[in-house]
Structure formats: structure tokens, C-alpha cells
Design a protein around this motif. Structure first.
Motif, PDB file in Angstrom:
ATOM      1  N   PHE A  13       0.780  -1.184   0.150  1.00 51.82           N
ATOM      2  CA  PHE A  13      -0.141   0.087  -0.176  1.00 51.82           C
ATOM      3  C   PHE A  13       0.859   1.248   0.036  1.00 51.82           C
ATOM      4  CE2 PHE A  13      -2.518  -3.340   2.300  1.00 51.82           C
ATOM      5  CZ  PHE A  13      -3.611  -3.190   1.586  1.00 51.82           C
ATOM      6  N   PHE A  16       4.278   0.962   1.882  1.00 53.64           N
ATOM      7  CA  PHE A  16       4.194  -0.050   2.964  1.00 53.64           C
ATOM      8  C   PHE A  16       4.075  -1.349   2.584  1.00 53.64           C
ATOM      9  CE2 PHE A  16       1.561  -2.040   5.990  1.00 53.64           C
ATOM     10  CZ  PHE A  16       2.277  -2.529   6.902  1.00 53.64           C
ATOM     11  N   PRO A  37      -0.784 -11.665  14.959  1.00 52.35           N
ATOM     12  CA  PRO A  37      -1.514 -10.264  15.725  1.00 52.35           C
ATOM     13  C   PRO A  37      -1.934  -9.549  14.591  1.00 52.35           C
ATOM     14  CG  PRO A  37       1.136 -10.407  15.444  1.00 52.35           C
ATOM     15  CD  PRO A  37       0.568 -11.648  14.752  1.00 52.35           C
ATOM     16  N   GLY A  39      -2.735  -6.738  12.219  1.00 52.12           N
ATOM     17  CA  GLY A  39      -1.856  -5.863  11.354  1.00 52.12           C
ATOM     18  C   GLY A  39      -0.824  -6.647  10.734  1.00 52.12           C
ATOM     19  N   CYS A  40      -0.973  -7.948  10.941  1.00 45.55           N
ATOM     20  CA  CYS A  40       0.142  -8.864  10.188  1.00 45.55           C
ATOM     21  C   CYS A  40      -0.132  -9.190   8.722  1.00 45.55           C
ATOM     22  CB  CYS A  40       0.511 -10.040  11.091  1.00 45.55           C
ATOM     23  SG  CYS A  40      -0.874 -11.260  10.974  1.00 45.55           S
ATOM     24  N   GLY A  41      -1.273  -8.860   8.259  1.00 47.84           N
ATOM     25  CA  GLY A  41      -1.767  -8.929   6.913  1.00 47.84           C
ATOM     26  C   GLY A  41      -2.839 -10.113   6.599  1.00 47.84           C
ATOM     27  N   THR A  43      -6.378 -10.359   6.833  1.00 48.43           N
ATOM     28  CA  THR A  43      -7.174  -9.818   5.866  1.00 48.43           C
ATOM     29  C   THR A  43      -6.716  -9.458   4.682  1.00 48.43           C
ATOM     30  OG1 THR A  43      -8.483  -9.163   8.139  1.00 48.43           O
ATOM     31  CG2 THR A  43      -9.001  -8.153   5.742  1.00 48.43           C
TER      32      THR A  43
HETATM   33  N1  LIG Z   1      -6.215  -0.108   1.905  1.00 54.01           N
HETATM   34  C1  LIG Z   1      -5.169   0.078   2.838  1.00 54.01           C
HETATM   35  N2  LIG Z   1      -4.467   1.352   2.623  1.00 54.01           N
HETATM   36  C2  LIG Z   1      -3.273   1.255   3.326  1.00 54.01           C
HETATM   37  N3  LIG Z   1      -2.727   0.299   4.321  1.00 54.01           N
HETATM   38  C3  LIG Z   1      -3.357  -0.885   4.555  1.00 54.01           C
HETATM   39  C4  LIG Z   1      -4.892  -1.042   3.782  1.00 54.01           C
HETATM   40  N4  LIG Z   1      -5.405  -2.066   4.320  1.00 54.01           N
HETATM   41  C5  LIG Z   1      -4.310  -2.414   5.196  1.00 54.01           C
HETATM   42  N5  LIG Z   1      -3.292  -1.884   5.261  1.00 54.01           N
HETATM   43  C6  LIG Z   1      -2.444  -2.000   6.398  1.00 54.01           C
HETATM   44  O1  LIG Z   1      -1.923  -3.321   5.986  1.00 54.01           O
HETATM   45  C7  LIG Z   1      -1.615  -4.143   7.318  1.00 54.01           C
HETATM   46  C8  LIG Z   1      -2.118  -5.373   7.258  1.00 54.01           C
HETATM   47  O2  LIG Z   1      -3.789  -5.278   7.518  1.00 54.01           O
HETATM   48  P1  LIG Z   1      -4.404  -6.282   7.589  1.00 54.01           P
HETATM   49  O3  LIG Z   1      -6.029  -5.777   7.745  1.00 54.01           O
HETATM   50  O4  LIG Z   1      -4.379  -7.256   6.618  1.00 54.01           O
HETATM   51  O5  LIG Z   1      -4.348  -6.924   9.179  1.00 54.01           O
HETATM   52  P2  LIG Z   1      -4.806  -8.231   9.758  1.00 54.01           P
HETATM   53  O6  LIG Z   1      -3.720  -9.154  10.201  1.00 54.01           O
HETATM   54  O7  LIG Z   1      -6.269  -8.688   9.394  1.00 54.01           O
HETATM   55  O8  LIG Z   1      -4.911  -7.406  11.348  1.00 54.01           O
HETATM   56  P3  LIG Z   1      -6.646  -7.647  12.224  1.00 54.01           P
HETATM   57  O9  LIG Z   1      -6.296  -8.745  13.185  1.00 54.01           O
HETATM   58  O10 LIG Z   1      -6.381  -6.334  12.982  1.00 54.01           O
HETATM   59  O11 LIG Z   1      -7.806  -7.607  11.519  1.00 54.01           O
HETATM   60  C9  LIG Z   1      -1.961  -3.144   8.325  1.00 54.01           C
HETATM   61  O12 LIG Z   1      -0.653  -2.653   8.890  1.00 54.01           O
HETATM   62  C10 LIG Z   1      -2.831  -2.129   7.790  1.00 54.01           C
HETATM   63  O13 LIG Z   1      -2.758  -0.910   8.451  1.00 54.01           O
END
Ligand SMILES: Nc1ncnc2c1ncn2[C@@H]1O[C@H](COP(=O)(O)OP(=O)(O)OP(=O)(O)O)[C@@H](O)[C@H]1O
Ligand SMILES: [Mg+2]
Length: 352
Positions: A13, A16, A37, A39-41, A43
Motif C-alpha cells: 500500500f 508500506f 497479531p 496488522g500482520c496481513g 485480512t
Molecule cells: N487499504 C489500505 N491502505 C493502506 N494500508 C492498509 C490498507 N489495508 C490494510 N493496510 C495495512 O496493512 C496491514 C495489514 O492489514 P490487515 O487488515 O491485513 O491486518 P490483519 O492481520 O487482518 O489485522 P487484524 O487482526 O487487526 O484484522 C496493516 O498495517 C494495515 O494498516
């Protein structure tokens, strides 16, 4: 065949890097959890598989067909979102029936599938209501029922039980496992709850900072974590990590001398599950200073320090250790793992 092959997926993104290069194969009918945890990616990866997000590079194949560039509905999968989006203008019945209507299923099949899924998720009594009149946990169950009703070959679920109370969660977990197993559904299940991942999965992919750190069966990742992160994330209490000096290829653990893997430096990290110990007398045992002793009913949880480093161990409930005691521990050698202090990676097994 509905296996899923994830090949060298990266996602950025802007500057990042959310996913660093993920490769993972989920076999036909397998249940794999993405555990890690916030924010690890997790979703992000699930949305890429579903086609709701585009990867920066890499390939996804479902049933041996590359789905890159295909719209979500062309990918032949069902998904439960983390925010359990249900349609507010439809009754619960119509929400659950939605996928079946899209498939132009006949009336009898719609009815029987909706009733089956609603029964499973205990939402039969709300079928005529609109989602605005439901609690968060009830809405979440509607979303799960909607996905199950179509009996998908591939099911992607993102924290589908997060809004349920502990007891209902436990029950739904068992229900989900039974249903998906008997239907042979290939499932990717996102959670940050390690107990849930352990209980449900054939295999767990442990994610950390946009990478998959380890993939293995629940028993495997629990007993043989590949990294300090995995050992610390899985298990309650987390694995203990005690840095110890190495001399002559051995470390002293109380009166015992344990051989360490060859070519380690002058320090090594001992990885020890809290339950892989027995009470022993000093000085033969490894000394632990107990700060707090908590009788948990089924066991005794001790928090304190070993070699001035934080440690948590579990003893049988009948032991009478008190807060403030200094005790000796005999380690179960077969269950020790050794890790590099510098990289946090485990040395190959069989050195203990
Ligand atoms: N559309 C976006 N634009 C910028 N950054 C994003 C976007 N979507 C996700 N991120 C970033 O990518 C990283 C991974 O996000 P993701 O939603 O995959 O985390 P997650 O593992 O599902 O976390 P959670 O357990 O909190 O749901 C995070 O740091 C998030 O801030
Ligand atoms: Mg998420």
C-alpha cells in the motif's frame, strides 16, 4: 478439486509492504488457519484470494486455475467478512438465502438450506427480523449461515466468531468443524485467537509482519516452533525463553548439563513449554523464583523468573508452591528446543 495455491504474493500500500512474499498451498478439503497479531496481513491476504484486493505480484490458483484478474463471483468461493456485512434491507431469511438465489436454486432447496444453516447457527427464531434488530453476535452468525448455505467448495472466513461470547464461541467452533469436515470444504480461516486456530485447523500458518513464519499442524507448531515469535504467540502461557551461557557445548540447568546443538555461540536460548517441567529439589533442579502462584483449579500457574529472566510454568494442582518460594525444576529434555539468540530461529530438533 478445490485446492488453493498461493504463490509469491506481495502487496504494497504505497511504500508500506503489507505482504512480503507469501507462498502457501491449501489442499482440497483442508482447514487452514491464518493466525497472527493485529496488522500482520491476514485480512489483506484473504481479500486477495477472494478477489476484493489486487496483489502487487504473485499468483493465486483455485482448483488449478489461476484466478488473477477474475471477479470475486467468478472464483467459486464464499466469504465471511471480518465486519460481517449483512444486507440491512433484507430479512435474516433473505440474507441467508442470498447466495442460493444468486445460484437460481429452486424454492425447495432454498428453504431447506436456509433452515439447515439457521439451525446450525441457532438463528432460526430470527429469520423474519431485519439485521438492525439483532445484536452484533447474532448478525455475525447470519453472515456465517449465509456462507454455509450455499455449501461452497471453498470458504474464506475472517474472524467469524469474534463477536460471540465465550460459551457460544466454543459451541460454534465445534459446529463449524463438524459441518466443514463432513462437507469436505476447503477452508481458510483468519483468526488472532490461537486456541481457536489450534482447535479447528488441520494446519496453521502463523503470520508476522507480512510474512508466514511457520506452517504446520497445531501439535507441530506448538511443540516445535520455528521461531521465538511462533513459540511466544502460540500457547497459554507462551513458551519460556531463557538465555543461558554455553560452555564446552553444554549449558547448566541446575545440577544437570544439557548438550546444545553444535556451532552455537557462547550463549543460547532455551525454549521451554510451561508444562514441560516437574518440581525438583535444589540444587539439582533449575532454580525458579516464584513471584506469584495462582491455583487455577486444574493446575497451578507460577509466574516468576529463571536466571533473572521472566518465566511461567505449570505444575499439577496438588503441588503446594506459594508466592515468594524459590523452587527447583526438572526439565523434560525431550521437549526442550534451542534457539539462536541473534536470529530467534530454532536449531533443528534432536539435539536435546
Ligand atoms: N487499504 C489500505 N491502505 C493502506 N494500508 C492498509 C490498507 N489495508 C490494510 N493496510 C495495512 O496493512 C496491514 C495489514 O492489514 P490487515 O487488515 O491485513 O491486518 P490483519 O492481520 O487482518 O489485522 P487484524 O487482526 O487487526 O484484522 C496493516 O498495517 C494495515 O494498516
Ligand atoms: Mg483483519
Amino acid at each position: 478439486m478445490a485446492n488453493i495455491v498461493i504463490e509469491r504474493i506481495r502487496k504494497s500500500f504505497g511504500a508500506f509492504q503489507a505482504l512480503k512474499e507469501i507462498s502457501l498451498t491449501i489442499n482440497d478439503g483442508e482447514f487452514v488457519s491464518l493466525l497472527g497479531p493485529s496488522g500482520c496481513g491476514k485480512t489483506t491476504l484473504l481479500r486477495i484470494i477472494a478477489g476484493l484486493e489486487t496483489a502487487s505480484s504473485g499468483d493465486i490458483r483455485i482448483g488449478d486455475r489461476s484466478v488473477v484478474g477474475l471477479a470475486p463471483r467468478e472464483r467459486g468461493l464464499a466469504m465471511v467478512f471480518q465486519n460481517y456485512a449483512v444486507f440491512p434491507h433484507m430479512t435474516v431469511y433473505e440474507n441467508v438465502a442470498f447466495g442460493l438465489r444468486m445460484q437460481k436454486a429452486d424454492q425447495a432447496r432454498v428453504k431447506s438450506q436456509v433452515e439447515k444453516a439457521a439451525g446450525l447457527l441457532h438463528i432460526e427464531q430470527y429469520l423474519d427480523r431485519y439485521p438492525s434488530k439483532l445484536s452484533g453476535g447474532q448478525r455475525q452468525r447470519v453472515a456465517v449461515a449465509r456462507a454455509l448455505a450455499v455449501e461452497p467448495q471453498v470458504l474464506l472466513m475472517d474472524e467469524p466468531l469474534s463477536n460471540l461470547d465465550a460459551l457460544l464461541r466454543l459451541e460454534m467452533r465445534a459446529e463449524l468443524k463438524t459441518v466443514l469436515q463432513s462437507a469436505g470444504t476447503t477452508t481458510i480461516y483468519v483468526t488472532h485467537d490461537q486456541t481457536e486456530a489450534m482447535g479447528l485447523s488441520d494446519r496453521i500458518a502463523v503470520m508476522h509482519g507480512g510474512c508466514v513464519e511457520q506452517v504446520g499442524s497445531p501439535v507441530d507448531v506448538y511443540n516445535h516452533p520455528a521461531t521465538r515469535f511462533v513459540g511466544g504467540f502460540i500457547g497459554n502461557p507462551p513458551m519460556n525463553f531463557i538465555k543461558l551461557p554455553v560452555s564446552d557445548g553444554h549449558v547448566a540447568a541446575g545440577g544437570e548439563h544439557l548438550a546444545v546443538p553444535p556451532e552455537t555461540g557462547d550463549e543460547i536460548v532455551l525454549g521451554l513449554r510451561g508444562e514441560a517441567v516437574e518440581l525438583a529439589t535444589l540444587p539439582q533442579g533449575l532454580e525458579m523464583k516464584v513471584r506469584v502462584a495462582e491455583p487455577m483449579g486444574s493446575h497451578l500457574l507460577l509466574t516468576g523468573s529463571i536466571h533473572d529472566q521472566p518465566a511461567r510454568v505449570i505444575l499439577p494442582a496438588f503441588e503446594t508452591v506459594k508466592s515468594g518460594d524459590v523452587i527447583g525444576l526438572k526439565l523434560d529434555r525431550k521437549r526442550i528446543i534451542w534457539l539462536s539468540p541473534a536470529s530467534g530461529k530454532a536449531f533443528p530438533a534432536a539435539a536435546a
